[in-house]
Design a protein around this motif. Structure first.
Motif, PDB file in Angstrom:
ATOM      1  N   GLN A  73       4.801   6.276  -1.021  1.00 51.31           N
ATOM      2  CA  GLN A  73       5.547   6.513   0.203  1.00 51.31           C
ATOM      3  C   GLN A  73       6.744   5.594   0.237  1.00 51.31           C
ATOM      4  O   GLN A  73       6.743   4.527  -0.333  1.00 51.31           O
ATOM      5  N   ASN A 126       0.971   4.204  -2.803  1.00 45.97           N
ATOM      6  CA  ASN A 126       0.730   5.609  -2.445  1.00 45.97           C
ATOM      7  C   ASN A 126       1.969   6.476  -2.653  1.00 45.97           C
ATOM      8  O   ASN A 126       1.933   7.658  -2.359  1.00 45.97           O
ATOM      9  N   ARG A 186      -6.739   7.642   0.669  1.00 45.10           N
ATOM     10  CA  ARG A 186      -6.077   8.492  -0.327  1.00 45.10           C
ATOM     11  C   ARG A 186      -7.057   9.409  -1.051  1.00 45.10           C
ATOM     12  O   ARG A 186      -6.770  10.576  -1.274  1.00 45.10           O
ATOM     13  N   GLN A 199       0.836  -1.195   0.000  1.00 45.77           N
ATOM     14  CA  GLN A 199       0.000   0.000   0.000  1.00 45.77           C
ATOM     15  C   GLN A 199       0.874   1.249   0.000  1.00 45.77           C
ATOM     16  O   GLN A 199       0.589   2.210  -0.706  1.00 45.77           O
TER      17      GLN A 199
END
Length: 120
Positions: free
Chosen positions: A78, A76, A95, A72
């Motif tokens: 990150q 995203n 998000r 995840q």
């Protein structure tokens, strides 16, 4: 004073041959490296309708254990590997909601900037 020990060229070349013949001790990749390596394939599978749980199960069948959180985070954008990153105020917010909040905030700033320009 001690005399420096000298080695023959044969011994030096034999040692060099042994060093060059060494295999890599740290073979393979870490979980994080695996996710980074497979990022495009994971994104494509998600776009094709597969859930992260489906992808996790498929990777587990291949003998690779990767957490849902790590995948995840990759989706995203990150980077979990860095410990010195600043966590955003909207951490934990889905998000889509975070993006909506950002667009509302940006339009509010634009309105405020227009207001101040008109008053001058």
């Amino acid at each position: 004073m001690a005399k420096a020990k000298r080695y023959s060229d044969d011994k030096v070349l034999a040692a060099q041959k042994k060093l060059r013949g060494l295999a890599v001790k740290q073979a393979g990749r870490t979980r994080s490296e695996v996710v980074d390596f497979l990022a495009a394939d994971i994104r494509k599978a998600v776009q094709q309708g597969y859930s992260l749980k489906d992808i996790q199960a498929l990777l587990l069948e291949a003998g690779i254990s990767v957490s849902l959180a790590r995948m995840q985070a990759m989706l995203n954008g990150q980077d979990e590997k860095s410990d010195d990153t600043v966590t955003p105020a909207n951490e934990g917010v889905p998000r889509v909601l975070a993006e909506e909040a950002r667009s509302v905030t940006n339009s509010s700033h634009a309105s405020a900037n227009g207001f101040f320009r008109e008053r001058r």
